[in-house]
Design an enzyme around this catalytic site. Sequence first.
Site, PDB file in Angstrom:
ATOM      1  CB  CYS A  46       2.640   1.176  -6.872  1.00 28.85           C
ATOM      2  SG  CYS A  46       2.348   2.948  -6.869  1.00 28.85           S
TER       3      CYS A  46
HETATM    4  C1  BEZ Z   1      -0.411   3.494  -3.862  1.00 27.48           C
HETATM    5  O1  BEZ Z   1       0.244   2.965  -4.754  1.00 27.48           O
HETATM    6  O2  BEZ Z   1      -1.193   2.864  -3.174  1.00 27.48           O
HETATM    7  C2  BEZ Z   1      -0.255   4.947  -3.598  1.00 27.48           C
HETATM    8  C3  BEZ Z   1       0.936   5.586  -3.817  1.00 27.48           C
HETATM    9  C4  BEZ Z   1       1.045   6.944  -3.542  1.00 27.48           C
HETATM   10  C5  BEZ Z   1      -0.045   7.627  -3.059  1.00 27.48           C
HETATM   11  C6  BEZ Z   1      -1.258   6.989  -2.857  1.00 27.48           C
HETATM   12  C7  BEZ Z   1      -1.368   5.631  -3.135  1.00 27.48           C
END
Ligand code: BEZ
Length: 212
Positions: A46
Amino acid sequence: MATIRLGDKAPDFTADSSVGTINLYDYLGDGWGILFSHPADFTPVCTTELGTAAKFKDEFDKRNVKMLALSVDGASSHNEWIKDINEVQNTTVNFPIIADEDKKVSDLYDMIHPNADNNLTVRSVFIIAPDKTVKLIITYPASTGRNFYELLRVIDSLQLTAYHKVATPANWKQGESVVVSPAISTEDAKEMFKKGVEEVKPYLRMTPDPTA
Ligand code: BEZ
């Protein structure tokens, strides 16, 4: 929770965000919009996505598209995280992030897929036209960061096909030849598209990008 499908009116909402209270329709005005959810603040993929989105703002602006992100974290969390995004992505987050703590917007747009995760939003994308209809829906899992070049590419296609009687072929990019709408006869197409029409098959007619 109602299913949203292409051509439906995007449900309006008023919600808290990283920049205060936002109403979707007021925020979009008479332009295009991209509403995109992410699973959670302070997560790696994210962080790369929101930094990338910020760097693409000029490209979205050129296309008259306003960006609006969303997760179920609160506004103060968003604002703390934005400092990290700006630092590690070397950018300035320049669009609001909805703070959907009560999951009102996530439910409205069906952004929580319980068999993927009960509590967190998946990576939903909704592209909304100036008449507030939903023109594109894509859903990515948490583990796959979105390709913002692809999002710009589909916006180019949506905007072209909204104003011209054409469709865009596989892997099309702005400036490349487009497909004449099947509803138009080849005879009419030759009148309509002054740059020329190539009839590959009676149902497959190509013409140069009318905007190039
Ligand atoms: C991420 O943004 O890296 C992420 C967020 C939730 C679950 C898996 C990855």
